[in-house]
Design a protein around this motif. Structure first.
Motif, PDB file in Angstrom:
ATOM      1  N   LEU A 188       0.834  -1.206   0.000  1.00 29.27           N
ATOM      2  CA  LEU A 188       0.000   0.000   0.000  1.00 29.27           C
ATOM      3  C   LEU A 188       0.866   1.254   0.000  1.00 29.27           C
ATOM      4  N   ASP A 189       0.311   2.357  -0.490  1.00 29.33           N
ATOM      5  CA  ASP A 189       1.024   3.617  -0.357  1.00 29.33           C
ATOM      6  C   ASP A 189       0.990   4.026   1.115  1.00 29.33           C
ATOM      7  N   ARG A 190       1.914   4.922   1.504  1.00 25.67           N
ATOM      8  CA  ARG A 190       2.112   5.237   2.910  1.00 25.67           C
ATOM      9  C   ARG A 190       0.857   5.768   3.604  1.00 25.67           C
ATOM     10  N   SER A 191       0.150   6.684   2.938  1.00 25.00           N
ATOM     11  CA  SER A 191      -1.023   7.281   3.587  1.00 25.00           C
ATOM     12  C   SER A 191      -2.131   6.259   3.793  1.00 25.00           C
ATOM     13  N   THR A 192      -2.353   5.372   2.790  1.00 26.42           N
ATOM     14  CA  THR A 192      -3.377   4.335   2.928  1.00 26.42           C
ATOM     15  C   THR A 192      -2.977   3.338   4.000  1.00 26.42           C
ATOM     16  N   GLU A 193      -1.703   2.982   4.008  1.00 24.80           N
ATOM     17  CA  GLU A 193      -1.195   2.040   5.014  1.00 24.80           C
ATOM     18  C   GLU A 193      -1.437   2.573   6.423  1.00 24.80           C
ATOM     19  N   GLU A 194      -1.083   3.839   6.655  1.00 25.94           N
ATOM     20  CA  GLU A 194      -1.244   4.420   7.986  1.00 25.94           C
ATOM     21  C   GLU A 194      -2.712   4.524   8.382  1.00 25.94           C
ATOM     22  N   ALA A 195      -3.560   4.877   7.404  1.00 34.15           N
ATOM     23  CA  ALA A 195      -4.990   4.996   7.688  1.00 34.15           C
ATOM     24  C   ALA A 195      -5.580   3.638   8.058  1.00 34.15           C
ATOM     25  N   MET A 196      -5.200   2.606   7.310  1.00 34.20           N
ATOM     26  CA  MET A 196      -5.728   1.264   7.565  1.00 34.20           C
ATOM     27  C   MET A 196      -5.241   0.733   8.917  1.00 34.20           C
ATOM     28  N   LEU A 197      -3.967   0.945   9.213  1.00 32.61           N
ATOM     29  CA  LEU A 197      -3.438   0.458  10.482  1.00 32.61           C
ATOM     30  C   LEU A 197      -4.046   1.206  11.666  1.00 32.61           C
ATOM     31  N   SER A 198      -4.296   2.494  11.491  1.00 32.31           N
ATOM     32  CA  SER A 198      -4.937   3.262  12.560  1.00 32.31           C
ATOM     33  C   SER A 198      -6.349   2.754  12.820  1.00 32.31           C
ATOM     34  N   ALA A 199      -7.073   2.460  11.722  1.00 31.88           N
ATOM     35  CA  ALA A 199      -8.426   1.922  11.873  1.00 31.88           C
ATOM     36  C   ALA A 199      -8.390   0.554  12.538  1.00 31.88           C
ATOM     37  N   LEU A 200      -7.382  -0.252  12.165  1.00 30.59           N
ATOM     38  CA  LEU A 200      -7.255  -1.579  12.759  1.00 30.59           C
ATOM     39  C   LEU A 200      -6.867  -1.479  14.226  1.00 30.59           C
ATOM     40  N   ASP A 201      -6.068  -0.476  14.563  1.00 32.88           N
ATOM     41  CA  ASP A 201      -5.696  -0.237  15.963  1.00 32.88           C
ATOM     42  C   ASP A 201      -6.924  -0.064  16.842  1.00 32.88           C
ATOM     43  N   ALA A 202      -7.924   0.634  16.303  1.00 33.02           N
ATOM     44  CA  ALA A 202      -9.124   0.929  17.075  1.00 33.02           C
ATOM     45  C   ALA A 202      -9.982  -0.307  17.295  1.00 33.02           C
ATOM     46  N   ARG A 203      -9.944  -1.236  16.331  1.00 32.23           N
ATOM     47  CA  ARG A 203     -10.817  -2.407  16.400  1.00 32.23           C
ATOM     48  C   ARG A 203     -10.103  -3.668  16.859  1.00 32.23           C
ATOM     49  N   GLU A 204      -8.890  -3.902  16.368  1.00 32.35           N
ATOM     50  CA  GLU A 204      -8.135  -5.112  16.715  1.00 32.35           C
ATOM     51  C   GLU A 204      -6.687  -4.722  17.003  1.00 32.35           C
ATOM     52  N   PRO A 205      -6.412  -4.108  18.155  1.00 33.84           N
ATOM     53  CA  PRO A 205      -5.049  -3.630  18.436  1.00 33.84           C
ATOM     54  C   PRO A 205      -3.983  -4.724  18.420  1.00 33.84           C
ATOM     55  N   ASP A 206      -4.331  -5.932  18.872  1.00 31.33           N
ATOM     56  CA  ASP A 206      -3.354  -7.034  18.857  1.00 31.33           C
ATOM     57  C   ASP A 206      -2.973  -7.406  17.431  1.00 31.33           C
ATOM     58  N   ALA A 207      -3.987  -7.462  16.559  1.00 28.86           N
ATOM     59  CA  ALA A 207      -3.729  -7.804  15.161  1.00 28.86           C
ATOM     60  C   ALA A 207      -2.874  -6.728  14.500  1.00 28.86           C
ATOM     61  N   ALA A 208      -3.182  -5.459  14.778  1.00 30.26           N
ATOM     62  CA  ALA A 208      -2.419  -4.357  14.199  1.00 30.26           C
ATOM     63  C   ALA A 208      -0.961  -4.420  14.645  1.00 30.26           C
ATOM     64  N   SER A 209      -0.753  -4.761  15.917  1.00 34.38           N
ATOM     65  CA  SER A 209       0.604  -4.860  16.454  1.00 34.38           C
ATOM     66  C   SER A 209       1.387  -5.981  15.778  1.00 34.38           C
ATOM     67  N   LYS A 210       0.729  -7.131  15.564  1.00 33.79           N
ATOM     68  CA  LYS A 210       1.395  -8.263  14.912  1.00 33.79           C
ATOM     69  C   LYS A 210       1.753  -7.933  13.472  1.00 33.79           C
ATOM     70  N   ILE A 211       0.843  -7.257  12.780  1.00 32.36           N
ATOM     71  CA  ILE A 211       1.093  -6.891  11.384  1.00 32.36           C
ATOM     72  C   ILE A 211       2.277  -5.932  11.295  1.00 32.36           C
ATOM     73  N   ARG A 212       2.305  -4.944  12.180  1.00 31.58           N
ATOM     74  CA  ARG A 212       3.418  -3.982  12.171  1.00 31.58           C
ATOM     75  C   ARG A 212       4.760  -4.694  12.386  1.00 31.58           C
ATOM     76  N   ALA A 213       4.751  -5.674  13.303  1.00 39.16           N
ATOM     77  CA  ALA A 213       5.995  -6.390  13.610  1.00 39.16           C
ATOM     78  C   ALA A 213       6.486  -7.203  12.418  1.00 39.16           C
ATOM     79  N   LEU A 214       5.563  -7.639  11.556  1.00 36.42           N
ATOM     80  CA  LEU A 214       5.925  -8.479  10.420  1.00 36.42           C
ATOM     81  C   LEU A 214       6.219  -7.686   9.155  1.00 36.42           C
ATOM     82  N   MET A 215       5.829  -6.419   9.134  1.00 35.38           N
ATOM     83  CA  MET A 215       6.036  -5.609   7.938  1.00 35.38           C
ATOM     84  C   MET A 215       7.514  -5.278   7.757  1.00 35.38           C
TER      85      MET A 215
END
Length: 344
Positions: free
Chosen positions: A216-243
């Protein structure tokens, strides 16, 4: 069937994902009642559901009962079910053509190939050698004699030297292998190695999403991860660690940076560095000659103002190039899942 009142959710249900619940339900329905549902699924859906059934294991009766009451509104007396590759195949054989069942079962069992020996030839030599080193030398000799010569040679090179020598001596003295011995070895490989290999190869959904977010482009990536943070913070954290991100390129060893610089498009590299902080730029300048670094700085200055999106796109392209070079073994990339492991 007798209508029953709704029952409370059993505590065991919490450990089953949505896919596993659907798998348990379809296993409970069997061929007669589940057939019309299977017929409406696509090949990919059938494969996904079949794979879930094959790995389901024991399902308690109260979980089965709850699922049936919840989705169908009626239930008969139940016993425990056990999902396995064999029960999955029997279930599918009652509802689909043999060729489609074969395709699906081969897909969920492991590497592709017409025979067991074809499949083994598609398994990494390091993985196969890791399994074989615990077998008897005679068994290893039989298996290597059935593989493609080039693949057998790579597997042999991965074995401990003394064991490899013993295997070679047995291969030299080996006569034609009896059919019953070969069949027994093949059955053992199917039961012990290929099944476990297939399960081990299952890709973590978080890894898949990390790959997707990397694209994803940077702005879309950040927007999606922020939205995921609000709903599934554990999942967002795991994804960030693997990126694997542009900033992670700073962890490359100097030799890998040099290879990356040599293989990059120079204008794209200049764009990527123009949008990077000075310490990140220095990582790349250190991988260049003094003259090349000066020319790169001059090119960046000559560009004048550029859109942030262009810099981000160039950085993403540099990350893709690094991963491609890593896959080919041209550079060494630190594995984001481990502080110590390396990918070659």
């Amino acid at each position: 069937m007798t209508k029953v009142a709704p029952i409370g959710e059993p505590p065991e249900l919490k450990k089953y994902s949505g896919l596993q619940r659907a798998a348990a339900l379809m296993l409970a329905l069997g061929q007669e009642h589940g057939g019309p549902i299977w017929g409406q699924l696509s090949n990919e859906e059938v494969k996904e559901l079949s794979s879930a059934i094959s790995q389901l294991g024991r399902v308690p009766a109260n979980v089965i009962e709850y699922l049936l009451v919840e989705f169908l509104g009626e239930v008969s007396s139940m016993s425990n079910f056990h999902g396995s590759y064999e029960s999955t195949q029997r279930l599918l054989e009652g509802m689909m053509p043999a060729d489609r069942v074969k395709e699906i079962m081969e897909d969920i069992r492991g590497p592709s190939g017409r025979t067991m020996w074809d499949k083994l030839s598609n398994v990494s030599e390091a993985v196969l050698a890791g399994y074989l080193k615990n077998e008897y030398p005679q068994t290893i000799a039989v298996i290597l004699s059935k593989l493609r010569t080039d693949h057998a040679a790579r597997v042999l090179a991965e074995l401990p030297r003394d064991l490899g020598t013993d295997v070679v001596m047995r291969m030299l003295r080996m006569d034609t292998v009896q059919k019953d011995v070969l069949a027994q070895v093949e059955q053992t490989l199917k039961a012990e190695f290929m099944t476990n290999f297939s399960r081990a190869q299952k890709v973590d959904a978080h890894e898949t999403m990390a790959e997707l977010f990397n694209a994803l482009d940077r702005s879309t990536e950040e927007a999606m991860l922020s939205a995921l943070d609000a709903r599934e913070p554990d999942a967002a954290s795991k994804i960030r660690a693997l990126m694997f991100t542009f900033e992670d390129l700073a962890n490359l060893v100097p030799a890998s940076i040099q290879v990356l610089v040599r293989n990059s498009d120079k204008r794209e590299l200049a764009l990527a560095l123009k949008g990077a902080p000075e310490e990140m730029r220095q990582v790349f300048f250190n991988g260049m000659t003094e003259r090349a670094a000066k020319l790169m700085r001059d090119d960046m200055a000559a560009m004048g103002p550029v859109r942030a999106r262009e810099c981000e796109d160039a950085q993403a392209a540099l990350v893709r190039l690094a991963k491609s070079l890593g896959d080919r073994g041209d550079i060494v990339i630190a594995d984001p899942k481990s502080d110590e492991a390396m990918i070659y």
